[in-house]
Design a protein around this motif. Sequence first.
Motif, PDB file in Angstrom:
ATOM      1  N   TYR A 181       0.853  -1.144  -0.078  1.00 33.75           N
ATOM      2  CA  TYR A 181       0.074   0.098  -0.019  1.00 33.75           C
ATOM      3  C   TYR A 181       0.633   1.316   0.117  1.00 33.75           C
ATOM      4  CZ  TYR A 181      -3.995   2.789   1.743  1.00 33.75           C
ATOM      5  OH  TYR A 181      -5.005   3.527   2.207  1.00 33.75           O
ATOM      6  N   HIS A 182       0.517   2.138  -0.785  1.00 25.06           N
ATOM      7  CA  HIS A 182      -0.773   2.577  -1.602  1.00 25.06           C
ATOM      8  C   HIS A 182      -0.481   1.887  -2.919  1.00 25.06           C
ATOM      9  CE1 HIS A 182      -2.562   5.662   1.104  1.00 25.06           C
ATOM     10  NE2 HIS A 182      -1.264   5.852   1.552  1.00 25.06           N
ATOM     11  N   LEU A 183       0.434   2.396  -3.651  1.00 21.69           N
ATOM     12  CA  LEU A 183       0.434   1.936  -5.254  1.00 21.69           C
ATOM     13  C   LEU A 183       0.642   0.464  -5.324  1.00 21.69           C
ATOM     14  CD1 LEU A 183       2.510   4.538  -7.071  1.00 21.69           C
ATOM     15  CD2 LEU A 183       0.174   4.254  -7.187  1.00 21.69           C
ATOM     16  N   GLY A 184       1.109  -0.378  -4.250  1.00 16.03           N
ATOM     17  CA  GLY A 184       1.150  -1.825  -4.539  1.00 16.03           C
ATOM     18  C   GLY A 184      -0.350  -2.398  -4.615  1.00 16.03           C
ATOM     19  N   PHE A 185      -1.199  -1.670  -3.941  1.00 16.20           N
ATOM     20  CA  PHE A 185      -2.697  -2.384  -4.118  1.00 16.20           C
ATOM     21  C   PHE A 185      -3.412  -2.090  -5.378  1.00 16.20           C
ATOM     22  CE2 PHE A 185      -3.427  -3.370   0.645  1.00 16.20           C
ATOM     23  CZ  PHE A 185      -2.209  -3.977   0.772  1.00 16.20           C
ATOM     24  N   LEU A 186      -2.856  -1.384  -6.039  1.00 15.94           N
ATOM     25  CA  LEU A 186      -3.507  -0.975  -7.380  1.00 15.94           C
ATOM     26  C   LEU A 186      -2.990  -1.781  -8.500  1.00 15.94           C
ATOM     27  CD1 LEU A 186      -2.951   2.827  -7.069  1.00 15.94           C
ATOM     28  CD2 LEU A 186      -5.079   1.474  -6.325  1.00 15.94           C
ATOM     29  N   SER A 187      -4.024  -2.062  -9.652  1.00 11.14           N
ATOM     30  CA  SER A 187      -3.769  -2.735 -10.596  1.00 11.14           C
ATOM     31  C   SER A 187      -2.493  -1.784 -11.669  1.00 11.14           C
ATOM     32  CB  SER A 187      -4.965  -2.897 -11.716  1.00 11.14           C
ATOM     33  OG  SER A 187      -5.279  -1.557 -12.172  1.00 11.14           O
ATOM     34  N   ASP A 188      -1.999  -2.735 -12.397  1.00  9.26           N
ATOM     35  CA  ASP A 188      -0.881  -2.035 -13.329  1.00  9.26           C
ATOM     36  C   ASP A 188      -1.210  -1.114 -13.927  1.00  9.26           C
ATOM     37  OD1 ASP A 188       0.915  -4.101 -12.469  1.00  9.26           O
ATOM     38  OD2 ASP A 188       0.886  -5.173 -14.261  1.00  9.26           O
ATOM     39  N   ALA A 189      -2.595  -0.904 -14.437  1.00  9.54           N
ATOM     40  CA  ALA A 189      -3.199   0.251 -15.246  1.00  9.54           C
ATOM     41  C   ALA A 189      -3.412   1.355 -14.526  1.00  9.54           C
ATOM     42  CB  ALA A 189      -4.400  -0.519 -15.922  1.00  9.54           C
ATOM     43  N   MET A 190      -3.803   1.213 -13.303  1.00  9.09           N
ATOM     44  CA  MET A 190      -4.141   2.001 -12.324  1.00  9.09           C
ATOM     45  C   MET A 190      -2.799   2.513 -11.764  1.00  9.09           C
ATOM     46  SD  MET A 190      -7.232   3.148 -12.088  1.00  9.09           S
ATOM     47  CE  MET A 190      -6.978   4.199 -10.821  1.00  9.09           C
ATOM     48  N   ALA A 191      -1.774   2.063 -11.565  1.00  5.18           N
ATOM     49  CA  ALA A 191      -0.505   2.261 -11.049  1.00  5.18           C
ATOM     50  C   ALA A 191       0.094   3.190 -12.253  1.00  5.18           C
ATOM     51  CB  ALA A 191       0.350   1.329 -10.602  1.00  5.18           C
TER      52      ALA A 191
END
Length: 388
Positions: A181-191
């Motif tokens: 968390y944070h960016l580690g919990f997002l999909s590749d596209a969202m990151a």
Amino acid sequence: MSVASAPGRAWLSEQDCDLDSLRALVARTTGLADYPGASSVESNVLVYDGERLRSARDRRAVRAELVRALSDGPGIVVVRGAFPEPEVVDRVTAVFEALIAEQQAAGATAGDHFAAPGANDRVWNALEKTALYDPEAFADYYANEVLALLATAWLGPGYQITSQVNVVNPGGAGQTAHRDYHLGFLSDAMAAAYPAHVHRLSPVLTLQGAVAHCAMPVESGPTLYLPYSQRYEPGYLAWRRPEFQEYFAAHHVQLPLAKGDAVFFSPALFHAAGANRTTDLRRTANLLQISSAFGRAMESVDREAVANAVFPVLLRRAAAGASEEWLENVIAASAEGYPFPTNLDSDPPVAGLAPPSQADLVRRALRERWRPGRLRAELRTASERRES
């Protein structure tokens, strides 16, 4: 924070995920002489003595060294004897076991971010639940000086602690390598939608920690780490890629822990819980996520009310031919676009790493042309799921 990046690059993409660049970053040796407060280096990881940290006279110098270790150094520190009183740890362990027993008696199966639901015994929001169950044990546990030292070193004052108990039972499978968390919990596209400077910012908004509530020999599967990998800037887009997973599997390190030891690491460090190969040891850890005071908006806004008020306008404008960009801009300004914080008991990450946000729900309602009353009911239900 020192990271590998292309000069002047404003956005990152999959094309930036070069394994050779990661190899060059992690092919370093941690020198004990560079960290005078540390007691030793084990498997390229800095090891500190809890009593030495507690008795240090120059706390500011210690904090500076810890920041350097977590940012430019290996990205992880182990503190032996961080919780020096076994009875304090045992009292909180007893609370955890009681909470798990209550969940099991109720037939509840906690979701998990990186493992199948029910594979481990999880207690979400263990901080609040422990405080309500046994406030004396809570106070004795969280008065810990080492925990406060690490938190203030990385985040400064005003930090917020959350905790999740994770019990990996005998035979429990390990996790895949990941970032947190944070960016580690997002999909590749969202990151990838976030600019490069946000990829650099995300790791300094939180500090990850884990307190060992039992002895954790290597065969019980204590967490696997790849020292220095937190310095790899495209890592939030790279960690799912097969070649990076394979590299982690071949080059990670793993340290045994004693009850009361603690590990603190950058959320950008590539890591994964190991497999529990024992037949009789329930590997119990209190996972700490400590957040910056700054991760909040300046004003309190009832975004549920705003979204409900604006939705009829969105419906009319969509029917009249408004562009997707126009609609998306209005949704972003009205609905909460981020699914956290939430109550992971009632709003678990079963369908992915994160539940839907308010904005996701409004997008679905607009796409499916819901009536405003249905959106109002769905937003209320979702809001209730997030409440503690």
